[in-house]
Design a protein around this motif. Sequence first.
Motif, PDB file in Angstrom:
ATOM      1  N   LYS A  16     -14.324 -46.286-121.134  1.00  0.00           N
ATOM      2  CA  LYS A  16     -15.044 -47.687-121.297  1.00  0.00           C
ATOM      3  C   LYS A  16     -16.502 -47.694-121.566  1.00  0.00           C
ATOM      4  CE  LYS A  16     -15.457 -50.129-116.948  1.00  0.00           C
ATOM      5  NZ  LYS A  16     -15.243 -51.196-116.151  1.00  0.00           N
ATOM      6  N   TRP A  17     -17.230 -46.708-121.056  1.00  0.00           N
ATOM      7  CA  TRP A  17     -18.540 -46.453-120.956  1.00  0.00           C
ATOM      8  C   TRP A  17     -19.109 -45.896-122.151  1.00  0.00           C
ATOM      9  CZ3 TRP A  17     -16.015 -45.317-116.408  1.00  0.00           C
ATOM     10  CH2 TRP A  17     -16.183 -46.371-115.421  1.00  0.00           C
ATOM     11  N   MET A  18     -18.333 -45.029-123.042  1.00  0.00           N
ATOM     12  CA  MET A  18     -19.019 -44.024-123.863  1.00  0.00           C
ATOM     13  C   MET A  18     -17.963 -43.526-124.825  1.00  0.00           C
ATOM     14  SD  MET A  18     -19.857 -40.498-122.258  1.00  0.00           S
ATOM     15  CE  MET A  18     -20.736 -41.054-120.751  1.00  0.00           C
ATOM     16  N   THR A  19     -18.292 -43.230-126.087  1.00  0.00           N
ATOM     17  CA  THR A  19     -17.354 -42.292-127.032  1.00  0.00           C
ATOM     18  C   THR A  19     -18.336 -41.233-127.468  1.00  0.00           C
ATOM     19  OG1 THR A  19     -16.471 -44.258-127.840  1.00  0.00           O
ATOM     20  CG2 THR A  19     -16.288 -42.292-129.174  1.00  0.00           C
ATOM     21  N   VAL A  20     -17.698 -39.845-127.291  1.00  0.00           N
ATOM     22  CA  VAL A  20     -18.328 -38.735-127.763  1.00  0.00           C
ATOM     23  C   VAL A  20     -17.624 -38.242-128.925  1.00  0.00           C
ATOM     24  CG1 VAL A  20     -19.214 -36.484-127.095  1.00  0.00           C
ATOM     25  CG2 VAL A  20     -18.795 -38.143-125.590  1.00  0.00           C
ATOM     26  N   ARG A  21     -18.432 -38.114-130.224  1.00  0.00           N
ATOM     27  CA  ARG A  21     -17.710 -37.514-131.355  1.00  0.00           C
ATOM     28  C   ARG A  21     -18.319 -36.401-132.051  1.00  0.00           C
ATOM     29  NH1 ARG A  21     -21.402 -41.675-134.005  1.00  0.00           N
ATOM     30  NH2 ARG A  21     -22.263 -40.476-135.863  1.00  0.00           N
ATOM     31  N   GLU A  39     -21.929 -42.199-128.261  1.00  0.00           N
ATOM     32  CA  GLU A  39     -22.060 -43.467-128.448  1.00  0.00           C
ATOM     33  C   GLU A  39     -22.048 -44.199-127.350  1.00  0.00           C
ATOM     34  OE1 GLU A  39     -19.003 -44.360-131.319  1.00  0.00           O
ATOM     35  OE2 GLU A  39     -20.067 -43.386-133.193  1.00  0.00           O
ATOM     36  N   LYS A  40     -23.026 -45.067-126.977  1.00  0.00           N
ATOM     37  CA  LYS A  40     -23.084 -45.969-125.770  1.00  0.00           C
ATOM     38  C   LYS A  40     -23.847 -47.240-126.196  1.00  0.00           C
ATOM     39  CE  LYS A  40     -23.603 -44.785-121.782  1.00  0.00           C
ATOM     40  NZ  LYS A  40     -23.876 -44.426-120.303  1.00  0.00           N
ATOM     41  N   PRO A  41     -23.315 -48.416-125.512  1.00  0.00           N
ATOM     42  CA  PRO A  41     -23.995 -49.761-125.967  1.00  0.00           C
ATOM     43  C   PRO A  41     -25.422 -49.603-125.495  1.00  0.00           C
ATOM     44  CG  PRO A  41     -22.481 -49.865-124.178  1.00  0.00           C
ATOM     45  CD  PRO A  41     -22.438 -48.553-124.672  1.00  0.00           C
ATOM     46  N   ASP A  42     -26.392 -50.452-126.149  1.00  0.00           N
ATOM     47  CA  ASP A  42     -27.765 -50.376-125.702  1.00  0.00           C
ATOM     48  C   ASP A  42     -27.852 -51.111-124.321  1.00  0.00           C
ATOM     49  OD1 ASP A  42     -28.408 -49.253-128.171  1.00  0.00           O
ATOM     50  OD2 ASP A  42     -28.931 -51.541-129.129  1.00  0.00           O
ATOM     51  N   PHE A  43     -28.813 -51.116-123.823  1.00  0.00           N
ATOM     52  CA  PHE A  43     -28.881 -51.293-122.316  1.00  0.00           C
ATOM     53  C   PHE A  43     -30.312 -52.051-122.273  1.00  0.00           C
ATOM     54  CE2 PHE A  43     -30.507 -47.092-122.082  1.00  0.00           C
ATOM     55  CZ  PHE A  43     -31.466 -47.111-121.059  1.00  0.00           C
ATOM     56  N   VAL A  44     -30.591 -52.487-121.166  1.00  0.00           N
ATOM     57  CA  VAL A  44     -32.008 -53.219-120.896  1.00  0.00           C
ATOM     58  C   VAL A  44     -32.735 -52.566-119.536  1.00  0.00           C
ATOM     59  CG1 VAL A  44     -31.321 -55.581-121.785  1.00  0.00           C
ATOM     60  CG2 VAL A  44     -30.992 -55.120-119.390  1.00  0.00           C
ATOM     61  N   GLU A  70     -35.984 -46.304-109.474  1.00  0.00           N
ATOM     62  CA  GLU A  70     -35.827 -46.700-110.862  1.00  0.00           C
ATOM     63  C   GLU A  70     -36.046 -48.325-110.978  1.00  0.00           C
ATOM     64  OE1 GLU A  70     -31.194 -46.903-112.052  1.00  0.00           O
ATOM     65  OE2 GLU A  70     -32.019 -44.991-111.590  1.00  0.00           O
ATOM     66  N   LEU A  71     -36.476 -48.532-112.125  1.00  0.00           N
ATOM     67  CA  LEU A  71     -36.565 -50.090-112.422  1.00  0.00           C
ATOM     68  C   LEU A  71     -35.114 -50.620-112.741  1.00  0.00           C
ATOM     69  CD1 LEU A  71     -39.225 -49.994-115.183  1.00  0.00           C
ATOM     70  CD2 LEU A  71     -39.479 -50.773-112.816  1.00  0.00           C
ATOM     71  N   PRO A  72     -34.832 -51.757-112.358  1.00  0.00           N
ATOM     72  CA  PRO A  72     -33.513 -52.298-112.626  1.00  0.00           C
ATOM     73  C   PRO A  72     -33.023 -51.994-114.107  1.00  0.00           C
ATOM     74  CG  PRO A  72     -34.915 -53.587-111.411  1.00  0.00           C
ATOM     75  CD  PRO A  72     -35.853 -52.723-111.670  1.00  0.00           C
ATOM     76  N   GLN A  73     -31.856 -51.817-114.329  1.00  0.00           N
ATOM     77  CA  GLN A  73     -31.739 -51.570-115.846  1.00  0.00           C
ATOM     78  C   GLN A  73     -29.886 -51.621-115.836  1.00  0.00           C
ATOM     79  OE1 GLN A  73     -32.206 -47.119-116.782  1.00  0.00           O
ATOM     80  NE2 GLN A  73     -33.672 -47.644-114.947  1.00  0.00           N
ATOM     81  N   GLY A  74     -29.291 -51.655-116.789  1.00  0.00           N
ATOM     82  CA  GLY A  74     -28.023 -51.803-117.263  1.00  0.00           C
ATOM     83  C   GLY A  74     -27.499 -52.392-118.417  1.00  0.00           C
ATOM     84  N   ALA A  75     -26.308 -52.205-118.634  1.00  0.00           N
ATOM     85  CA  ALA A  75     -25.296 -53.008-119.773  1.00  0.00           C
ATOM     86  C   ALA A  75     -24.323 -53.697-119.296  1.00  0.00           C
ATOM     87  CB  ALA A  75     -24.971 -51.510-120.690  1.00  0.00           C
ATOM     88  N   TRP A  76     -23.640 -54.262-120.162  1.00  0.00           N
ATOM     89  CA  TRP A  76     -22.205 -54.983-119.827  1.00  0.00           C
ATOM     90  C   TRP A  76     -21.316 -54.305-120.682  1.00  0.00           C
ATOM     91  CZ3 TRP A  76     -24.689 -60.461-119.939  1.00  0.00           C
ATOM     92  CH2 TRP A  76     -25.166 -61.039-118.684  1.00  0.00           C
ATOM     93  N   GLU A  77     -20.559 -53.380-120.276  1.00  0.00           N
ATOM     94  CA  GLU A  77     -19.604 -52.712-121.081  1.00  0.00           C
ATOM     95  C   GLU A  77     -18.441 -53.655-121.441  1.00  0.00           C
ATOM     96  OE1 GLU A  77     -20.516 -51.590-118.254  1.00  0.00           O
ATOM     97  OE2 GLU A  77     -21.685 -50.016-118.775  1.00  0.00           O
ATOM     98  N   ASP A  78     -18.337 -54.735-120.625  1.00  0.00           N
ATOM     99  CA  ASP A  78     -17.349 -55.496-121.425  1.00  0.00           C
ATOM    100  C   ASP A  78     -17.857 -56.547-122.372  1.00  0.00           C
ATOM    101  OD1 ASP A  78     -15.379 -54.640-119.543  1.00  0.00           O
ATOM    102  OD2 ASP A  78     -16.025 -56.182-117.737  1.00  0.00           O
ATOM    103  N   GLN A 118     -27.582 -44.633-128.294  1.00  0.00           N
ATOM    104  CA  GLN A 118     -28.111 -45.710-127.317  1.00  0.00           C
ATOM    105  C   GLN A 118     -29.692 -45.937-127.215  1.00  0.00           C
ATOM    106  OE1 GLN A 118     -27.559 -44.934-122.958  1.00  0.00           O
ATOM    107  NE2 GLN A 118     -26.749 -46.970-122.828  1.00  0.00           N
ATOM    108  N   GLY A 119     -29.896 -47.220-127.186  1.00  0.00           N
ATOM    109  CA  GLY A 119     -31.214 -47.586-127.153  1.00  0.00           C
ATOM    110  C   GLY A 119     -31.568 -48.764-125.987  1.00  0.00           C
TER     111      GLY A 119
END
Length: 179
Positions: A16-21, A39-44, A70-78, A118-119
């Motif tokens: 659910k977090w990544m695809t590797v191709r 492949e991962k979704p972009d985060f903040v 670290e600084l707060p960061q993350g993505a919403w996989e859903d 990912q960015g």
Amino acid sequence: MKEIKTLDSTVVYQNKWMTVREDKIERASGAEGIFGVVEKPDFVVILPIENGCVHLVQQYRYAVEQRLWELPQGAWEDNPNADPLELAAGELREETGLIASNMQYVGFQYLAYGYSTQGYHIYLASDFKHTATQLDAEEEGLVSKSFSLSEFEAMILSGEIKDATSVNAYGLAKLKGLI
């Protein structure tokens, strides 16, 4: 004109977090090769700065078997297509309990474009209301603490902060004169 032509692409792993191709490619010279792509979704990533201090989070990072700041960061996989500003506000509240009245966009960077799509979007946050954190199960044990900007810079210089995203986000905001 593309410098490289993709001949074939195969998903070799997915969760659910990544695809590797693995992509079979042909270069402009005709030589063939392969690329592994994550492949991962972009985060903040959020720079929450208040009264000359920055709010950091510390959590256990399994891949390197360490608890690190670290600084707060993350993505919403859903919701990988969430508005980055909404995502930044949500991650900041979840991890630190801070609700920012001011969220200033700093810029977009790629995490590691040599192998990943990912960015991340960088925001400078200020003018806070303090509330309770709302941690996800994956964030078990996460703590938040405020450090002066000079302490934060010393932590970067000493190697106590090893997160490239945090260092880059701070550096970009500082170079733009936002800090």
